[in-house]
Design a protein around this motif. Structure first.
Motif, PDB file in Angstrom:
ATOM      1  N   MET A 260      52.469  87.587  15.272  1.00  0.00           N
ATOM      2  CA  MET A 260      53.550  87.473  16.252  1.00  0.00           C
ATOM      3  C   MET A 260      53.076  87.700  17.687  1.00  0.00           C
ATOM      4  SD  MET A 260      56.195  86.620  14.570  1.00  0.00           S
ATOM      5  CE  MET A 260      57.417  86.819  15.872  1.00  0.00           C
ATOM      6  N   GLU A 261      52.106  88.587  17.871  1.00  0.00           N
ATOM      7  CA  GLU A 261      51.783  89.024  19.224  1.00  0.00           C
ATOM      8  C   GLU A 261      50.427  88.547  19.736  1.00  0.00           C
ATOM      9  OE1 GLU A 261      53.957  90.344  21.006  1.00  0.00           O
ATOM     10  OE2 GLU A 261      55.443  91.024  19.557  1.00  0.00           O
ATOM     11  N   ASP A 262      49.441  88.373  18.843  1.00  0.00           N
ATOM     12  CA  ASP A 262      48.089  88.103  19.354  1.00  0.00           C
ATOM     13  C   ASP A 262      47.242  87.552  18.207  1.00  0.00           C
ATOM     14  OD1 ASP A 262      45.662  88.047  20.639  1.00  0.00           O
ATOM     15  OD2 ASP A 262      45.749  90.103  21.383  1.00  0.00           O
TER      16      ASP A 262
ATOM     17  N   PRO B  78      48.789  97.055   5.514  1.00  0.00           N
ATOM     18  CA  PRO B  78      48.078  95.887   6.064  1.00  0.00           C
ATOM     19  C   PRO B  78      49.005  94.716   6.377  1.00  0.00           C
ATOM     20  CG  PRO B  78      46.864  96.827   4.217  1.00  0.00           C
ATOM     21  CD  PRO B  78      48.185  97.527   4.254  1.00  0.00           C
ATOM     22  N   LEU B  79      50.092  94.570   5.602  1.00  0.00           N
ATOM     23  CA  LEU B  79      51.011  93.465   5.858  1.00  0.00           C
ATOM     24  C   LEU B  79      51.631  93.589   7.242  1.00  0.00           C
ATOM     25  CD1 LEU B  79      52.546  90.960   4.950  1.00  0.00           C
ATOM     26  CD2 LEU B  79      54.248  92.480   3.889  1.00  0.00           C
ATOM     27  N   TYR B  80      52.008  94.807   7.646  1.00  0.00           N
ATOM     28  CA  TYR B  80      52.571  94.987   8.985  1.00  0.00           C
ATOM     29  C   TYR B  80      51.552  94.590  10.048  1.00  0.00           C
ATOM     30  CZ  TYR B  80      53.713  97.143  13.391  1.00  0.00           C
ATOM     31  OH  TYR B  80      53.915  97.341  14.725  1.00  0.00           O
ATOM     32  N   LEU B  81      50.304  95.046   9.903  1.00  0.00           N
ATOM     33  CA  LEU B  81      49.284  94.739  10.903  1.00  0.00           C
ATOM     34  C   LEU B  81      49.043  93.236  10.984  1.00  0.00           C
ATOM     35  CD1 LEU B  81      46.750  97.613  10.115  1.00  0.00           C
ATOM     36  CD2 LEU B  81      48.429  97.524  11.970  1.00  0.00           C
ATOM     37  N   ALA B  82      49.084  92.554   9.835  1.00  0.00           N
ATOM     38  CA  ALA B  82      48.908  91.103   9.832  1.00  0.00           C
ATOM     39  C   ALA B  82      50.085  90.419  10.534  1.00  0.00           C
ATOM     40  CB  ALA B  82      48.763  90.597   8.404  1.00  0.00           C
TER      41      ALA B  82
END
Length: 678
Positions: A79-81, A70-74
Motif C-alpha cells: 500500500m505504501e512503498d 508478516p502479512l501486515y508488513l507485506a
C-alpha cells in the motif's frame, strides 16, 4: 572516457559524498520523538503486562517488525512503498509516476511518498508545502543512510498514527483488537494497514463505513499482489470491525509501577503472565465479596531462583493503588517457625522435646494462647503445629529476641519496631512490623534448607548467593513439622492438595484481628497471603486459618505438580533427624535457666564470661569450657566451629552469642560484646 574525465567524475562523486556526509553531521535528523516511547513492563516470555502512557497521554509502544505478523508488513509495503528496501529513501519511479498523473489528470492520483519520507514527516510534522516536501525527501535519504532499511521500518511501525492517542502497530493491535501484532489475521492486518492514511477519518469506532471501505481496498490489493487468495479476502471482508478502543493491558499493576519508576523503558519481569491473569481474577472475585473494605495481597514464588511468578498488591488496582505486599503490618504468629528453627539450630531444642503449655508470667507480661486455654505437656513439634503462644515465648526466651531480630535483618528482612524500642519477647506473637515480601523470602529460605535469598522480580537478573539463617537439619525439622499443621476449613488434609503436593504452612493473626496471614512452602513453590484492611481497622473473627489459609490452598491448586526432590541429608546422623531427643533435651526448662533441664555434670563456659565486653586480640578470643560429656562443641551466632578450636576470630565489633554443647546435648550460653580495636 579519458583519464581526465574519469578523475573529474570521481572528484564530483567524492565531493557529493563528502557534502552529504557534512550535511548529515551539521543537520542531523531529530529522533527525539522516536526515542520518547511508552515504558513497558513484560512478563517472563515478553508478553505485555502493563504499558505507561507518555506525559501527553499518547500510547507509543516500540514495535519490533520481528514480532509483527508478516502479512501486515507485506500489506504495508504493497500500500505504501512497493519498492521499499530497493531505493535510497526516495523512489524516483514513484515520484515520476505521481507527477505525470497529477499533470495529465489535473489532480493528485497517487502519492510518491516512501516509508522513509513518511517517517521524516512523522518525526518532524510540517504543513504540506513544496518546501516541506523537498525537506522530507532530503531527510528520507538521510534516515535511510543512518538507520538502514530495518531501522526505518521499525521506526515507522513505532510512530505511525492509528487514531486517538494510539501510535505504533503494537499499541494499535492491542487497542483495537486486544492482541499482540504477531497474531493479526487478514482482516485485522488490512485495517491497520489502512488506518495511518487518515487515522481520524478512518476510525472504525466513529466512521465504520469509511473504515470498512478502506480495509476492503487493502484486501483487494493484497489479492492482486498474490498475498491472499480471493476466498480468504472475501471471508475477511465479512468480519466485523472493532467498535471501541480497548484499554491496554493492566496486569501486575503495582509491581509494574514500582519497576518502571526505576527509569528503564522496557522491563522483563519473572512474572508468569497466564498465572498472573488467573491469580488476579481470583483476587478480584474474593475482594469483591467483602463488604468491610478489606483487601488482600498475594505472592507466588518459584523457590528455584526465588522468581516471583505472580504478584497482587491489592484486590483491585482501581480501588487500592497501595502495594500491600510491601506494607509493614504485624505478622502475628508467622515468625514462630524461625524461633523454633534457631533453637533447633543451637541444639537447645529438639522436635521431640517436651514443653508445658501452662500460664507463665514473663516480668509483667502474662501471654495467653489464641483460644485463651492451656493444653498441658506436648512436644515442640506439636506446639509449633498448633501455634501455641506460651511455648513459643518460652523458646524465644531461650533463643533471645535481640538475636532473632538481628539474624532476620542480616538475611535481608525489614523489621519495624517502635522508635527506641528493643526487640523483646512479644516478638513471638507479632510485636513488630513486617512485610509480606520479607515473610515469603524467609519461608522460601526454609524450603532451601535455611538459605535465604532476595526475591527476584526482573527476568535474567543474577541470582544472589544468599545467606544462611539456620542449617539444613533445623530448616528441615521446621518444614516437616509444618507439613503436619491442622488444615484450614474446607481442606481435607493440609499435607496434601489435589496434586499430591506436600505443603508446610503457617498462619498468623495480629492483635485485634487486624491482619490475617498464611505462608506456605512446597518443594518448588512458596506462597504468601495477607488479608486485612489497608487502614489497619479490626476485622473481628477474621483470623489466619479461616481468612487466609483457604486462599493459600486455592493458589497452590493453580500450580503444576512439584518436580523437585529434597537431597539426602548432609548430616544423616544429626540429632534432629532422630525421632527421640537426647536425654538432655527431653524437656524444656522454665524461664530464667539458660539450659534445658539437665543431667549431672552439664558444661560450663569459663571464658568468655556471660555479659562481658571482650577485646579480640591477634589470635582472636580464647574459648574455654569444662564439664559435660565429651566432646564439647562450640557454636557462635548459630555457626558451629571446628571440633578442636581454641580461639574464635570475630569479623568485627558487636554482640555475639556463644554456645557450648556436650555429647548429650546439654549446653551453656554466653552473650558478649566484642571489641576488635580496629
Amino acid at each position: 572516457m579519458t583519464r581526465r574525465r574519469l578523475l573529474a567524475v570521481g572528484g564530483v562523486l567524492l565531493a557529493l559524498v563528502l557534502g552529504l556526509g557534512l550535511a548529515d553531521l551539521l543537520l542531523p535528523p531529530d529522533l527525539t520523538r522516536l526515542h520518547r516511547q511508552s515504558a513497558v513492563v513484560e512478563d517472563s516470555s515478553g508478553t505485555l503486562l502493563r504499558p505507561f502512557a507518555l506525559a501527553d497521554g499518547t500510547w507509543r509502544l516500540d514495535s519490533d517488525p520481528a514480532r509483527i505478523a508478516p502479512l501486515y508488513l507485506a500489506m504495508l509495503r504493497e500500500m505504501e512503498d512497493g519498492r521499499f528496501g530497493w531505493h535510497p529513501g526516495i523512489d524516483p519511479l514513484a515520484l515520476t509516476r505521481a507527477a505525470f498523473q497529477a499533470v495529465s489528470q489535473g489532480r493528485v492520483v497517487s502519492g510518491g511518498s516512501t516509508l522513509s519520507m513518511q517517517l521524516a514527516r512523522l518525526l518532524d510534522p510540517k504543513p504540506r508545502t513544496m518546501a516541506a516536501k523537498l525537506t522530507e525527501m532530503a531527510r528520507a535519504v538521510q534516515l535511510q543512510m543512518r538507520l538502514g532499511t530495518a531501522g526505518v521500518l521499525r521506526a515507522y511501525v513505532t510512530l505511525a498514527p492509528f487514531g486517538g492517542r494510539v501510535e505504533g502497530v503494537r499499541a494499535a493491535s492491542l487497542a483495537w483488537f486486544g492482541i499482540e501484532p504477531a497474531h493479526l489475521g487478514p482482516a485485522q492486518a488490512a485495517l491497520l494497514a489502512a488506518l495511518p492514511q487518515s487515522p481520524e477519518r478512518l476510525r472504525p469506532d466513529r466512521h465504520p463505513q469509511a473504515a470498512k471501505a478502506a480495509r476492503d481496498r487493502v484486501l483487494d490489493r493484497a489479492v492482486g499482489a498474490g498475498l491472499l487468495s480471493a476466498d480468504v479476502a472475501q471471508a475477511a471482508k465479512a468480519e466485523a470491525l472493532p467498535t471501541f478502543q480497548r484499554d491496554l493491558p493492566m496486569l501486575a499493576p503495582h509491581l509494574a509501577e514500582r519497576l518502571s519508576a526505576e527509569g528503564d523503558k522496557r522491563i522483563r519481569t519473572t512474572i508468569d503472565g497466564n498465572l498472573q491473569r488467573v491469580v488476579e481474577g481470583l483476587a478480584r472475585a474474593l475482594s469483591a465479596g467483602w463488604d468491610d473494605g478489606a483487601e488482600l495481597a498475594l505472592l507466588v514464588v518459584a523457590n528455584d531462583g526465588r522468581r516471583v511468578l505472580a504478584h497482587v498488591g491489592s484486590g483491585d488496582w482501581r480501588r487500592c493503588q497501595v502495594d500491600l505486599t510491601r506494607a509493614s503490618r504485624s505478622p502475628g504468629s508467622t515468625l514462630k517457625p524461625f524461633i523454633y528453627a534457631l533453637a533447633f539450630d543451637d541444639l537447645s531444642l529438639h522436635p521431640g522435646t517436651l514443653i508445658e503449655d501452662a500460664p507463665q508470667r514473663f516480668g509483667l507480661w502474662l501471654p495467653r494462647n489464641f483460644d485463651q486455654d492451656s493444653h498441658g505437656v506436648m512436644t515442640a513439634r506439636e506446639a509449633l503445629q498448633r501455634s501455641l503462644n506460651i511455648p513459643a515465648v518460652l523458646v524465644l526466651d531461650q533463643v533471645g529476641p535481640v538475636r532473632l531480630a538481628s539474624l532476620l535483618r542480616q538475611v535481608g528482612a525489614e523489621l519495624a519496631f517502635p522508635a527506641l524500642a528493643e526487640p523483646s519477647l512479644p516478638l513471638a506473637l507479632g510485636g513488630v512490623g513486617m512485610r509480606l515480601v520479607d515473610l515469603v523470602m524467609l519461608y522460601a529460605g526454609l524450603a532451601e534448607d535455611g538459605l535465604v535469598r532476595p526475591l527476584a522480580f526482573v527476568h535474567g537478573a543474577e541470582t544472589p548467593t544468599g545467606r544462611a539463617l539456620v542449617g539444613q537439619p533445623a530448616a528441615r525439622a521446621v518444614v516437616q513439622a509444618l507439613e503436619g499443621s491442622p488444615p484450614p476449613p474446607g481442606v481435607a488434609s493440609a499435607r496434601l492438595t489435589q496434586r499430591g503436593r506436600a505443603i508446610a504452612f503457617k498462619t498468623g493473626t495480629s492483635y485485634g484481628f487486624r491482619d490475617a496471614w498464611s505462608i506456605g512452602v512446597s518443594r518448588d513453590y512458596t506462597i504468601g497471603v495477607w488479608v486485612g484492611r489497608p487502614d489497619g481497622a479490626p476485622r473481628p473473627g477474621q483470623y489466619g486459618l479461616a481468612a487466609a489459609a483457604p486462599i493459600l490452598f486455592q493458589l497452590f491448586d493453580l500450580l503444576p505438580p512439584d518436580q523437585g526432590r529434597r537431597s539426602p541429608p548432609a548430616q544423616p546422623d544429626h540429632a534432629l533427624y532422630h525421632a527421640q531427643p537426647p536425654a538432655a533435651l527431653a524437656r524444656l526448662s522454665g524461664r530464667g535457666e539458660d539450659t534445658v533441664l539437665s543431667g549431672p555434670g552439664r558444661p560450663r563456659i569459663l571464658f568468655p564470661p556471660d555479659g562481658t565486653t571482650v577485646e579480640a586480640l591477634a589470635d582472636g578470643i580464647a574459648l574455654a569450657a569444662q564439664g559435660g560429656v565429651a566432646p564439647l562443641k562450640w557454636i557462635v551466632d548459630g555457626v558451629p566451629l571446628a571440633d578442636d578450636v581454641r580461639f574464635w576470630r570475630p569479623e568485627g565489633d558487636g554482640f555475639s552469642r556463644l554456645v557450648v554443647v556436650d555429647g548429650n546435648g546439654q549446653r551453656a550460653v554466653s552473650t558478649i560484646r566484642v571489641v576488635t580495636g580496629q
